[in-house]
Design a protein around this motif. Structure first.
Motif, mmCIF file in Angstrom:
data_model
loop_
_atom_site.group_PDB
_atom_site.id
_atom_site.type_symbol
_atom_site.label_atom_id
_atom_site.label_comp_id
_atom_site.label_asym_id
_atom_site.label_seq_id
_atom_site.Cartn_x
_atom_site.Cartn_y
_atom_site.Cartn_z
ATOM 1 N N ILE A 219 16.808 -1.722 -0.085
ATOM 2 C CA ILE A 219 15.427 -1.252 0.054
ATOM 3 C C ILE A 219 15.384 -0.360 1.289
ATOM 4 C CG2 ILE A 219 13.023 -1.883 0.461
ATOM 5 C CD1 ILE A 219 13.559 -4.515 -0.972
ATOM 6 N N GLU A 220 14.990 0.889 1.078
ATOM 7 C CA GLU A 220 14.818 1.839 2.180
ATOM 8 C C GLU A 220 13.329 1.972 2.455
ATOM 9 O OE1 GLU A 220 16.588 5.473 0.853
ATOM 10 O OE2 GLU A 220 18.586 4.573 0.693
ATOM 11 N N VAL A 221 12.978 1.970 3.728
ATOM 12 C CA VAL A 221 11.576 2.026 4.146
ATOM 13 C C VAL A 221 11.410 3.208 5.086
ATOM 14 C CG1 VAL A 221 9.699 0.743 5.238
ATOM 15 C CG2 VAL A 221 11.485 -0.494 3.974
ATOM 16 N N TYR A 222 10.366 4.001 4.859
ATOM 17 C CA TYR A 222 10.095 5.181 5.682
ATOM 18 C C TYR A 222 8.620 5.193 6.075
ATOM 19 C CZ TYR A 222 14.443 6.709 3.509
ATOM 20 O OH TYR A 222 15.747 6.784 3.084
ATOM 21 N N VAL A 223 8.356 5.457 7.339
ATOM 22 C CA VAL A 223 6.984 5.678 7.808
ATOM 23 C C VAL A 223 7.012 6.908 8.698
ATOM 24 C CG1 VAL A 223 6.255 3.255 7.686
ATOM 25 C CG2 VAL A 223 7.183 4.148 9.805
ATOM 26 N N ALA B 180 0.825 5.928 4.597
ATOM 27 C CA ALA B 180 1.007 4.538 4.165
ATOM 28 C C ALA B 180 2.475 4.144 4.086
ATOM 29 C CB ALA B 180 0.342 4.324 2.800
ATOM 30 N N GLY B 181 3.358 5.139 4.112
ATOM 31 C CA GLY B 181 4.785 4.865 4.072
ATOM 32 C C GLY B 181 5.374 5.050 2.678
ATOM 33 N N LEU B 182 6.682 4.918 2.615
ATOM 34 C CA LEU B 182 7.433 5.073 1.377
ATOM 35 C C LEU B 182 8.505 3.990 1.332
ATOM 36 C CD1 LEU B 182 8.328 6.733 -1.175
ATOM 37 C CD2 LEU B 182 9.792 8.038 0.392
ATOM 38 N N VAL B 183 8.635 3.351 0.185
ATOM 39 C CA VAL B 183 9.660 2.337 -0.036
ATOM 40 C C VAL B 183 10.462 2.774 -1.250
ATOM 41 C CG1 VAL B 183 10.089 -0.087 -0.642
ATOM 42 C CG2 VAL B 183 8.253 0.504 0.960
ATOM 43 N N ILE B 184 11.784 2.857 -1.087
ATOM 44 C CA ILE B 184 12.657 3.236 -2.200
ATOM 45 C C ILE B 184 13.588 2.075 -2.496
ATOM 46 C CG2 ILE B 184 14.399 4.841 -3.064
ATOM 47 C CD1 ILE B 184 13.259 6.954 -1.162
ATOM 48 N N ASP C 94 0.831 -1.203 0.000
ATOM 49 C CA ASP C 94 0.000 0.000 0.000
ATOM 50 C C ASP C 94 0.870 1.259 0.000
ATOM 51 O OD1 ASP C 94 -2.385 -1.440 0.042
ATOM 52 O OD2 ASP C 94 -2.441 -1.501 2.232
ATOM 53 N N ALA C 95 2.100 1.129 0.459
ATOM 54 C CA ALA C 95 3.025 2.273 0.506
ATOM 55 C C ALA C 95 3.409 2.699 -0.909
ATOM 56 C CB ALA C 95 4.294 1.877 1.271
#
Length: 144
Positions: free
Chosen positions: A67-71, A37-41, A21-22
């Protein structure tokens, strides 16, 4: 026609984008705001030095993709549960097809490194970084 490396990175991006969903981006700079919902790079990472066999010449790569994940950090100081849920969703997405439709031999994710990030003029975010090792074979690293 794209190289095997690019086909793998594209398939990995599509796997994440379809399952999460991000927002999922590739090689993106970090925006000032991270949506709820967050961000995935996905970062293309480093293919490293291959193991080479001869007759016929084949190169085996253990490509380290990041993979970088941000919430967003919860205003009350929480947000860890949301980060953990998103990381679990990434793990589930990677387990669906670890060969990426036959492009790769295997995908192996690392345990995530987690932390917090203060962004000037924006709410702080929780972060995670994990490495996915993608193993694959090519006869030519530039076109195969």
């Amino acid at each position: 026609m794209s190289s095997r490396r690019e086909a793998i990175l594209g398939a990995l991006f599509q796997t994440l984008d379809n399952a999460l969903d991000a927002n999922v981006r590739r090689n993106e700079v970090l925006p000032e705001k991270v949506l709820a919902a967050g961000l995935v790079i996905l970062r293309d990472g480093d293919p490293g030095e291959p193991d080479v066999t001869l007759n016929p010449r084949t190169e085996f790569y253990a490509h380290r993709v990041e993979i970088e994940v941000y919430v967003p950090r919860d205003p009350t100081g929480g947000g860890e549960a949301a980060l953990d849920t998103l990381l679990g969703s990434i793990g589930a997405a990677l387990r669906i097809d670890p060969s990426l439709g036959g492009l790769a031999e295997n995908l192996t994710p690392s345990a995530p490194e987690t932390g917090a990030l203060a962004i000037e003029g924006a709410a702080p975010v929780l972060t995670a970084r994990l490495v996915v090792t993608v193993e694959y074979l090519v006869s030519d690293p530039l076109s195969d």
